[in-house]
Each structure stands twice: as C-alpha cells, then as structure tokens.
Design an enzyme around this catalytic site. Structure first.
Site, mmCIF file in Angstrom:
data_model
loop_
_atom_site.group_PDB
_atom_site.id
_atom_site.type_symbol
_atom_site.label_atom_id
_atom_site.label_comp_id
_atom_site.label_asym_id
_atom_site.label_seq_id
_atom_site.Cartn_x
_atom_site.Cartn_y
_atom_site.Cartn_z
ATOM 1 N N THR A 1 -66.736 84.780 -36.697
ATOM 2 C CA THR A 1 -65.400 85.296 -36.427
ATOM 3 C C THR A 1 -65.514 86.800 -36.190
ATOM 4 O O THR A 1 -66.611 87.302 -35.928
ATOM 5 C CB THR A 1 -64.439 84.922 -37.584
ATOM 6 N N ASN A 2 -64.402 87.519 -36.202
ATOM 7 C CA ASN A 2 -64.459 88.969 -35.990
ATOM 8 C C ASN A 2 -63.368 89.649 -36.812
ATOM 9 O O ASN A 2 -62.597 88.976 -37.501
ATOM 10 C CB ASN A 2 -64.346 89.286 -34.491
ATOM 11 N N ILE A 3 -63.287 90.968 -36.726
ATOM 12 C CA ILE A 3 -62.437 91.730 -37.653
ATOM 13 C C ILE A 3 -60.975 91.825 -37.210
ATOM 14 O O ILE A 3 -60.198 92.528 -37.824
ATOM 15 C CB ILE A 3 -62.982 93.154 -37.904
ATOM 16 N N SER A 4 -60.570 91.091 -36.172
ATOM 17 C CA SER A 4 -59.163 91.140 -35.761
ATOM 18 C C SER A 4 -58.254 90.684 -36.910
ATOM 19 O O SER A 4 -58.505 89.665 -37.543
ATOM 20 C CB SER A 4 -58.958 90.233 -34.548
ATOM 21 N N ALA B 1 -58.441 88.133 -30.196
ATOM 22 C CA ALA B 1 -59.855 88.480 -30.049
ATOM 23 C C ALA B 1 -60.621 87.164 -30.096
ATOM 24 O O ALA B 1 -61.147 86.764 -31.139
ATOM 25 C CB ALA B 1 -60.288 89.419 -31.163
#
Ligand code: CTP
Ligand code: CA
Length: 221
Positions: free
Chosen positions: A33-36, A100
C-alpha cells in the site's frame, strides 16, 4: 450563512471520486500500500457536495468519516476500485481521480500466511494494475475528467506530460512532500490555458479552490 446563500455551482451534477490508497494483498495478513490518507479526496467529496453535486466516493482503506450526503463505496484493491468506478461512471458528469492507486500488485496472493524459509531473501513478482483514470477518460462519452499527479520532483514537466498522456482537461499536481498524508496541501492546476498555482492551505480550502476552477470549466447543461 454565506454558504447557504452562495450559488450551488455543481447543482444537478453527478460527481464520482476515487480517494485513498489501495491495498494489494501478498497473503492474508500482508500487502502493498502507500501513505495516502484519503484526506484530499474526502475534502473534494465534501466540497463537491457543498456545491450541490450528487457525489459518489470510491474509497480505498482509510480512516476518514464519510462526508454528509455523500454515497461511499469502500474497496481494497485497484481491481475492486476499477470495478466500482466502471459500475458507477454511467451518467456521471465529472470524474475526479484522487486515489493513490497502487501501480503494481503481486501476481498472485498466497492463500495462507507465508512462512519464512531458510536464510534466503524473498522476491515477489508484481504485475501492473489498470489505469482507472486513463480508462475513464478514454470512454466513448467520458465525463469531465480531473486527474491528480503526485510527484516528488520536476512537478511542471511531469504534470504537463501526465495531463497529455491521460487526456484529461484538468490535472492537479502536487509534490508528495507537500501533501501526501498531511492536513495541508500545495497544488498547481494545469489546463489548456496553462498553469494556475493555488495558494497553499488546509486541504478543505485547496479542495474548494479546485472545485471553483473545475466548475468554471464545465459546459453549461
Ligand atoms: N491513477 C489511476 N489508476 C492507476 C494509477 C493512477 O486512476 N492505476 C490516477 C490517479 O488517481 C491520479 C492519476 O492517475 O489521478 C495520476 O496518478 P500518478 O500515480 O501520479 O501517475 P501514474 O500515471 O501512475 O504515473 P507514475 O506513478 O509513474 O508517476
Ligand atoms: Ca502511480
């Protein structure tokens, strides 16, 4: 009181928004996943609803309250986000891709929790996810499409190239250092007329500026 009397610039418009990260499973307990945080997409959903729009928000895994009057569809993966978008894009006037979306997902997800084996490293094969925004923009009768560009350098060049490649009339560019995960953002809008910097501020204020600019670009119905 002011908001109550202000003209509803998106009255009668259907708006579809993606927000947050996606989560691409590796096994039942792990994923990519990512930091969005989803804050910018949720702020836009709120602003569009305040402007009188009928808003559907397709959200990845985020910890954000649903804005009042907004229809929310929760998803995990990019493939699920694409399905939800395509199922709801019909008769939509505006599509705003804020999510994102993970560019890649593991080629396969393990059915069971993976075990460590020996002292070796681990290689996970990734495959590319479909580009939801590009797909919506390429529909036969597309809604007015707004894209976001998250860059960590060369903002203007990369953003202009992304707008042309995805064929979206309006692209919102931000440096990830300025916006991703936080409560404030600093963005530049790119359209046919050129570049329009938006004053840095809280994501709600930035969202209102984006909605005002966007509303001015819509064809009268
Ligand atoms: N986007 C999308 N589906 C994807 C990837 C991106 O809908 N699979 C959308 C995002 O929501 C955003 C825009 O495309 O509106 C740009 O996303 P971004 O990650 O900045 O661009 P990419 O085209 O993925 O290029 P790169 O990450 O390599 O810079
Ligand atoms: Ca990307």
């Amino acid at each position: 009181v002011r908001a109550f009397f202000a003209p509803k610039r998106l009255a009668g418009r259907k708006v579809l928004i993606t927000a947050g990260p996606t989560f691409e499973p590796i096994d039942p307990v792990r994923g990519i996943t990512n930091i969005s945080s989803g804050k910018m997409g949720f702020a836009l959903a709120r602003s569009c609803a305040d402007a009188g729009a009928d808003v559907t928000l397709v959200a990845g895994p985020v910890a954000q309250p649903t804005p009042r009057g907004v229809r929310r569809i929760d998803v995990q993966t990019a493939l699920q986000m694409r399905e939800a978008v395509l199922a709801n894009v019909l008769a939509t006037d505006v599509f705003i891709g804020v999510a994102a979306v993970a560019d890649y997902r593991p080629a396969t997800a393990a059915d069971h929790k993976m075990k460590k084996t020996g002292g070796e490293g681990l290689t996970i094969e990734l495959v590319q996810n479909p580009d939801i925004l590009a797909e919506v923009a390429a529909l036969p009768n597309p809604p007015f499409c707004v894209g976001f560009a998250a860059e960590s350098q060369n903002l203007d060049t990369y953003a202009a190239a992304k707008r042309a490649k995805k064929r979206v009339p309006l692209l919102v560019a931000n440096l990830v250092q300025d916006g991703m995960g936080g409560d404030t953002n600093c963005v530049v809008l790119f359209d046919d007329a050129g570049r329009h910097p938006v004053p840095a501020g809280a994501k709600d204020e930035v969202a209102q500026a984006i909605v005002a600019h966007m509303a001015g670009m819509l064809r009268p119905d």
